[in-house]
Enzyme design. Sequence first.
Site, PDB file in Angstrom:
ATOM      1  N   ASP A  65       0.857  -1.193   0.000  1.00  0.00           N
ATOM      2  CA  ASP A  65       0.000   0.000   0.000  1.00  0.00           C
ATOM      3  C   ASP A  65       0.885   1.231   0.000  1.00  0.00           C
ATOM      4  O   ASP A  65       1.899   1.273   0.702  1.00  0.00           O
ATOM      5  CB  ASP A  65      -0.913   0.009   1.239  1.00  0.00           C
ATOM      6  CG  ASP A  65      -2.157   0.849   1.020  1.00  0.00           C
ATOM      7  OD1 ASP A  65      -3.262   0.289   1.002  1.00  0.00           O
ATOM      8  OD2 ASP A  65      -1.996   2.078   0.829  1.00  0.00           O
ATOM      9  N   LEU A 111     -17.320 -10.421  -0.332  1.00  0.00           N
ATOM     10  CA  LEU A 111     -17.236 -10.311   1.128  1.00  0.00           C
ATOM     11  C   LEU A 111     -18.196  -9.257   1.638  1.00  0.00           C
ATOM     12  O   LEU A 111     -18.337  -8.192   1.036  1.00  0.00           O
ATOM     13  CB  LEU A 111     -15.828  -9.896   1.555  1.00  0.00           C
ATOM     14  CG  LEU A 111     -14.640 -10.711   1.034  1.00  0.00           C
ATOM     15  CD1 LEU A 111     -13.336 -10.025   1.426  1.00  0.00           C
ATOM     16  CD2 LEU A 111     -14.703 -12.115   1.603  1.00  0.00           C
ATOM     17  N   LEU A 163     -34.745  -8.115   2.623  1.00  0.00           N
ATOM     18  CA  LEU A 163     -36.069  -7.502   2.527  1.00  0.00           C
ATOM     19  C   LEU A 163     -36.410  -6.779   3.829  1.00  0.00           C
ATOM     20  O   LEU A 163     -37.577  -6.601   4.152  1.00  0.00           O
ATOM     21  CB  LEU A 163     -37.132  -8.574   2.219  1.00  0.00           C
ATOM     22  CG  LEU A 163     -37.177  -9.087   0.775  1.00  0.00           C
ATOM     23  CD1 LEU A 163     -38.256 -10.150   0.619  1.00  0.00           C
ATOM     24  CD2 LEU A 163     -37.412  -7.949  -0.234  1.00  0.00           C
ATOM     25  N   CYS A 194     -20.171  -0.039  -0.974  1.00  0.00           N
ATOM     26  CA  CYS A 194     -20.354  -0.913  -2.142  1.00  0.00           C
ATOM     27  C   CYS A 194     -21.702  -0.708  -2.829  1.00  0.00           C
ATOM     28  O   CYS A 194     -21.743  -0.319  -3.988  1.00  0.00           O
ATOM     29  CB  CYS A 194     -20.180  -2.366  -1.720  1.00  0.00           C
ATOM     30  SG  CYS A 194     -18.581  -2.649  -0.970  1.00  0.00           S
ATOM     31  N   LYS A 198     -23.848  -0.373   8.951  1.00  0.00           N
ATOM     32  CA  LYS A 198     -24.499  -1.614   9.365  1.00  0.00           C
ATOM     33  C   LYS A 198     -23.753  -2.137  10.584  1.00  0.00           C
ATOM     34  O   LYS A 198     -22.646  -1.666  10.878  1.00  0.00           O
ATOM     35  CB  LYS A 198     -24.514  -2.637   8.229  1.00  0.00           C
ATOM     36  CG  LYS A 198     -23.140  -3.185   7.876  1.00  0.00           C
ATOM     37  CD  LYS A 198     -23.314  -4.340   6.907  1.00  0.00           C
ATOM     38  CE  LYS A 198     -22.025  -5.070   6.685  1.00  0.00           C
ATOM     39  NZ  LYS A 198     -22.153  -6.190   5.783  1.00  0.00           N
TER      40      LYS A 198
HETATM   41  C1  UGA Z   1     -22.102  -5.751  -0.020  1.00  0.00           C
HETATM   42  C2  UGA Z   1     -22.536  -7.135  -0.513  1.00  0.00           C
HETATM   43  O1  UGA Z   1     -23.529  -7.677   0.355  1.00  0.00           O
HETATM   44  C3  UGA Z   1     -21.334  -8.087  -0.584  1.00  0.00           C
HETATM   45  O2  UGA Z   1     -21.736  -9.333  -1.144  1.00  0.00           O
HETATM   46  C4  UGA Z   1     -20.255  -7.454  -1.474  1.00  0.00           C
HETATM   47  O3  UGA Z   1     -19.098  -8.266  -1.545  1.00  0.00           O
HETATM   48  C5  UGA Z   1     -19.869  -6.107  -0.891  1.00  0.00           C
HETATM   49  O4  UGA Z   1     -21.032  -5.263  -0.839  1.00  0.00           O
HETATM   50  C6  UGA Z   1     -18.840  -5.492  -1.806  1.00  0.00           C
HETATM   51  O5  UGA Z   1     -19.155  -5.239  -2.972  1.00  0.00           O
HETATM   52  O6  UGA Z   1     -17.686  -5.370  -1.396  1.00  0.00           O
HETATM   53  P1  UGA Z   1     -21.553  -4.732   2.400  1.00  0.00           P
HETATM   54  O7  UGA Z   1     -21.259  -3.434   1.717  1.00  0.00           O
HETATM   55  O8  UGA Z   1     -20.623  -5.230   3.439  1.00  0.00           O
HETATM   56  O9  UGA Z   1     -21.640  -5.926   1.310  1.00  0.00           O
HETATM   57  O10 UGA Z   1     -22.990  -4.558   3.029  1.00  0.00           O
HETATM   58  P2  UGA Z   1     -24.359  -5.389   3.055  1.00  0.00           P
HETATM   59  O11 UGA Z   1     -24.311  -6.476   4.048  1.00  0.00           O
HETATM   60  O12 UGA Z   1     -24.725  -5.778   1.665  1.00  0.00           O
HETATM   61  O13 UGA Z   1     -25.352  -4.270   3.586  1.00  0.00           O
HETATM   62  C7  UGA Z   1     -25.514  -3.060   2.835  1.00  0.00           C
HETATM   63  C8  UGA Z   1     -26.504  -2.153   3.470  1.00  0.00           C
HETATM   64  O14 UGA Z   1     -27.819  -2.648   3.305  1.00  0.00           O
HETATM   65  C9  UGA Z   1     -26.346  -1.900   4.974  1.00  0.00           C
HETATM   66  O15 UGA Z   1     -26.466  -0.506   5.187  1.00  0.00           O
HETATM   67  C10 UGA Z   1     -27.508  -2.652   5.597  1.00  0.00           C
HETATM   68  O16 UGA Z   1     -27.939  -2.071   6.807  1.00  0.00           O
HETATM   69  C11 UGA Z   1     -28.553  -2.505   4.514  1.00  0.00           C
HETATM   70  N1  UGA Z   1     -29.601  -3.556   4.526  1.00  0.00           N
HETATM   71  C12 UGA Z   1     -29.280  -4.855   4.335  1.00  0.00           C
HETATM   72  C13 UGA Z   1     -30.935  -3.190   4.670  1.00  0.00           C
HETATM   73  O17 UGA Z   1     -31.257  -1.988   4.823  1.00  0.00           O
HETATM   74  N2  UGA Z   1     -31.898  -4.154   4.627  1.00  0.00           N
HETATM   75  C14 UGA Z   1     -31.606  -5.458   4.448  1.00  0.00           C
HETATM   76  O18 UGA Z   1     -32.543  -6.294   4.408  1.00  0.00           O
HETATM   77  C15 UGA Z   1     -30.261  -5.823   4.313  1.00  0.00           C
END
Ligand code: UGA
Length: 439
Positions: free
Chosen positions: A30, A153, A253, A263, A323
């Site tokens: 890095d 991930l 959902l 992401c 989250k």
């Molecule tokens: C997301 C994807 O889930 C991963 O598979 C992917 O690898 C990653 O992006 C990436 O591209 O690096 P992440 O950003 O860690 O992962 O977050 P998520 O778990 O997808 O949650 C995203 C947001 O959605 C959070 O703010 C969470 O609170 C919200 N969320 C999730 C909801 O509002 N409702 C739900 O039912 C689920």
Amino acid sequence: MRVAVIGTGHVGLVSAASLAALGHHVIGVDEDEEKIGWLRQGTAPFFEPGLQELIERGTATGHLRFEVDPAEAVAQAEVVFVCVGTPARASGEANLVAVERAARSIAPHLAALAVVVEKSTVPVGTAHRLRQVLMRERPDLNELAVVSNPEFLREGQAIEDAFHPDRILVGAQAQRGFDVMRQLYEPLIRDGNSLIETDIATAELSKHACNAFLALKISFANALARLSERAGADVTVVADVMGDDPRIGRAFLDAGLGYGGYCLPKDLQALEHMAHQLGYDFPLLLEVARINEEAVLAAVDKVRDALWNLEDKRVALLGLSFKPGTDDVRFSPALALAQKLLDQGAMVIGYDPQAGANAKSELPELEIASSVHEAIEGAHCMIVCTDWDEFRSLDLEKAMELLAYPIVVDGRNLFDPAEMKTLGFTYYGTGRAFDRPDH
Ligand code: UGA
């Protein structure tokens, strides 16, 4: 195998540490000297459950090292991962300057048979561009393989995901790329994890498609929440009923304040932009983003409905990270909400088990409390922004005592509306029955 990982952000560092734990010899590179300094001392630069231990173990066994200069790491590597950031430009397009810069920095040192792996989430065509840059710098590398190996991930569960991936996706132009990646991931494949082989464009598009579809599910649930609030229905039950259909599935959902993080918002925009550039308009994706912004506005409306004027009101936010399980506040709906409340004259105080310091540097006007009780004491309204387990087990009677007004806006549907009503709270869930309290 000998592996170099360029970029030690969330993706790069977790990849480096988990590949080292699988028995490979990995050097993380890095350009940020301060970060490399921390890593050399065995300290993870951000919070991710299990990462710190993995770095300590990798460093102790000698399987994991960190360098600022890519020369040595790349020269000895059979596989070079490019894990640099691909932030959004103002237009929504992915900014790929760092990818090109990384390509130039590694090119002079690449071994003749090295496989270069594009791991960052990038638009279709990026691997082709990456190869073009490398070949221009090193025309002698006629065996050079560039493959796409998108990561899936989730922050907060990244280590678990790294060792138990739903699937490993590899896009390559020639068999050698697949063979080298199979060799690299052999311990995971042996454990029964599947590796999908595709062409490069399919792999690149698949990653964007997954994140955009996850965002779509969340926005669908949030649009249903708005509708449920008007219809007197309960969106959590609607989601359960939908989720019982295996063709739909219950995951993603959960209506609430919407999605954030580095992401989903960025990848959705990048996909929309890329589609447009390829001559296909995909306005559905714009609508998904609009509904997501509306989720925060709906919470502001509830606060205003409860408190009338926000000037001189103290509002406590429970959760600041985008989250649970992370200290990441990038594009956090909690901070978007905090900003809107501050703009309307409220005093906003937030508590988060991990993200307080990051939230403060992102939004200095935000007051940070060191506990839930400190945050809610004397507050006129409490808003649940992030579904940390700590908040699920909150002593609600104590909260009732501490709050100046017993008003709760539950942006993640953590509490039971009937129980909240029985306890005497004015409770606003998200898309649930009892959403229009009398007061
Ligand atoms: C997301 C994807 O889930 C991963 O598979 C992917 O690898 C990653 O992006 C990436 O591209 O690096 P992440 O950003 O860690 O992962 O977050 P998520 O778990 O997808 O949650 C995203 C947001 O959605 C959070 O703010 C969470 O609170 C919200 N969320 C999730 C909801 O509002 N409702 C739900 O039912 C689920």
